[in-house]
Design a protein around this motif. Structure first.
Motif, short mmCIF file in Angstrom:
data_model
loop_
_atom_site.label_atom_id
_atom_site.label_comp_id
_atom_site.label_asym_id
_atom_site.label_seq_id
_atom_site.Cartn_x
_atom_site.Cartn_y
_atom_site.Cartn_z
N PRO A 83 0.82 -1.20 0.00
CA PRO A 83 0.00 0.00 0.00
C PRO A 83 0.86 1.25 0.00
N PRO A 84 0.33 2.36 -0.51
CA PRO A 84 1.10 3.59 -0.47
C PRO A 84 1.43 3.97 0.96
N ALA A 85 2.57 4.61 1.15
CA ALA A 85 3.02 4.97 2.49
C ALA A 85 2.95 3.73 3.38
N ALA A 86 3.68 2.70 2.96
CA ALA A 86 3.65 1.41 3.66
C ALA A 86 3.67 1.62 5.16
N GLY A 87 2.82 0.91 5.83
CA GLY A 87 2.71 1.01 7.27
C GLY A 87 1.59 1.94 7.70
N GLY A 88 1.18 2.82 6.80
CA GLY A 88 0.09 3.74 7.12
C GLY A 88 -1.20 3.28 6.46
N PRO A 89 -2.32 3.80 6.90
CA PRO A 89 -3.60 3.40 6.31
C PRO A 89 -3.78 4.01 4.92
N LEU A 90 -4.53 3.31 4.08
CA LEU A 90 -4.87 3.85 2.77
C LEU A 90 -5.88 4.97 2.94
N VAL A 91 -5.78 5.96 2.12
CA VAL A 91 -6.78 7.01 2.10
C VAL A 91 -7.92 6.51 1.23
N ARG A 92 -9.10 6.44 1.79
CA ARG A 92 -10.24 5.93 1.04
C ARG A 92 -10.58 6.88 -0.10
N THR A 93 -10.62 6.32 -1.33
CA THR A 93 -10.96 7.16 -2.47
C THR A 93 -12.38 6.84 -2.95
N GLU A 94 -12.66 5.56 -3.09
CA GLU A 94 -13.98 5.13 -3.49
C GLU A 94 -14.09 3.64 -3.18
N ASP A 95 -15.28 3.15 -3.26
CA ASP A 95 -15.53 1.73 -3.00
C ASP A 95 -15.02 0.92 -4.19
N ALA A 96 -14.15 -0.03 -3.94
CA ALA A 96 -13.57 -0.85 -5.02
C ALA A 96 -14.63 -1.68 -5.72
N ARG A 97 -15.76 -1.90 -5.09
CA ARG A 97 -16.79 -2.74 -5.72
C ARG A 97 -17.31 -2.13 -7.02
N THR A 98 -17.33 -0.81 -7.13
CA THR A 98 -17.77 -0.16 -8.36
C THR A 98 -16.84 -0.53 -9.52
N LEU A 99 -15.52 -0.44 -9.28
CA LEU A 99 -14.55 -0.78 -10.31
C LEU A 99 -14.57 -2.29 -10.58
N LEU A 100 -14.74 -3.10 -9.56
CA LEU A 100 -14.84 -4.55 -9.75
C LEU A 100 -16.04 -4.90 -10.63
#
Length: 176
Positions: A83-100
């Motif tokens: 993940p970006p900034a390994a060790g830190g939480p991801l910044v939520r951008t959108e629900d991955a289910r839409t792209l899936l």
């Protein structure tokens, strides 16, 4: 693509294969050696590969089925290995289910066209028209997921709870 001699264990269906890059949307030419003398079959667009060796601008890539070849490594799109900034939480951008859902729909369209072609209900010209413009990319590695967002022309990383845009196929300033 011709197989390039590899170290032991470079068999088909490589256990634990982890891609480091993705082939750009136009695909890539390949060669048997880093000299440009003997071309082989091109790499498919958006194919996940592992860069195993680099010699100047040349890069030897390995595919999940054991195929290996040399290509212009400068053109490969880097995949994040965590993940970006390994060790830190991801910044939520959108629900991955839409792209899936878009990935699933695109695969469904391609499969229907392929089945029509295989059953003789359509010809290769119609198949080409039906599939023109379809583009999808996905890498699933345990709990990690990379999805290609064709509408925004970028790769997204998802850890199951959040998704973040990470790698664009466009160059600086949006140039391709």
């Amino acid at each position: 693509m011709s197989t390039v001699p590899m170290a032991p264990g470079g068999a088909s269906g490589i256990p634990g294969f982890l891609p480091t890059h993705v082939v750009p949307p136009d695909g890539l030419a390949t060669w048997t050696a880093p000299d440009g003398a003997e071309p082989t079959a091109p790499l498919d667009p958006l194919l996940p590969v592992r860069l195993v060796e680099r010699r100047g601008d040349w890069g030897q890539v390995l595919c999940s089925n054991g195929w290996a070849a040399w290509t212009d490594a400068r053109l490969l799109v880097v995949l994040p290995q965590g993940p970006p900034a390994a060790g830190g939480p991801l910044v939520r951008t959108e629900d991955a289910r839409t792209l899936l859902t878009r990935v699933q729909e695109t695969l469904g369209q391609y499969r229907r066209a392929m089945e029509d072609l295989a059953a003789g209900r359509t010809d290769t010209e119609t198949f080409g028209r039906t599939t023109r413009g379809l583009r999808v990319g996905a890498v699933v590695d345990g709990d990690a997921l990379w999805l290609y967002d064709a509408e925004r022309d970028l790769w997204c990383y998802c850890d199951g709870t959040a998704m973040a845009a990470l790698a664009s196929t466009a160059g600086p300033g949006g140039d391709r």
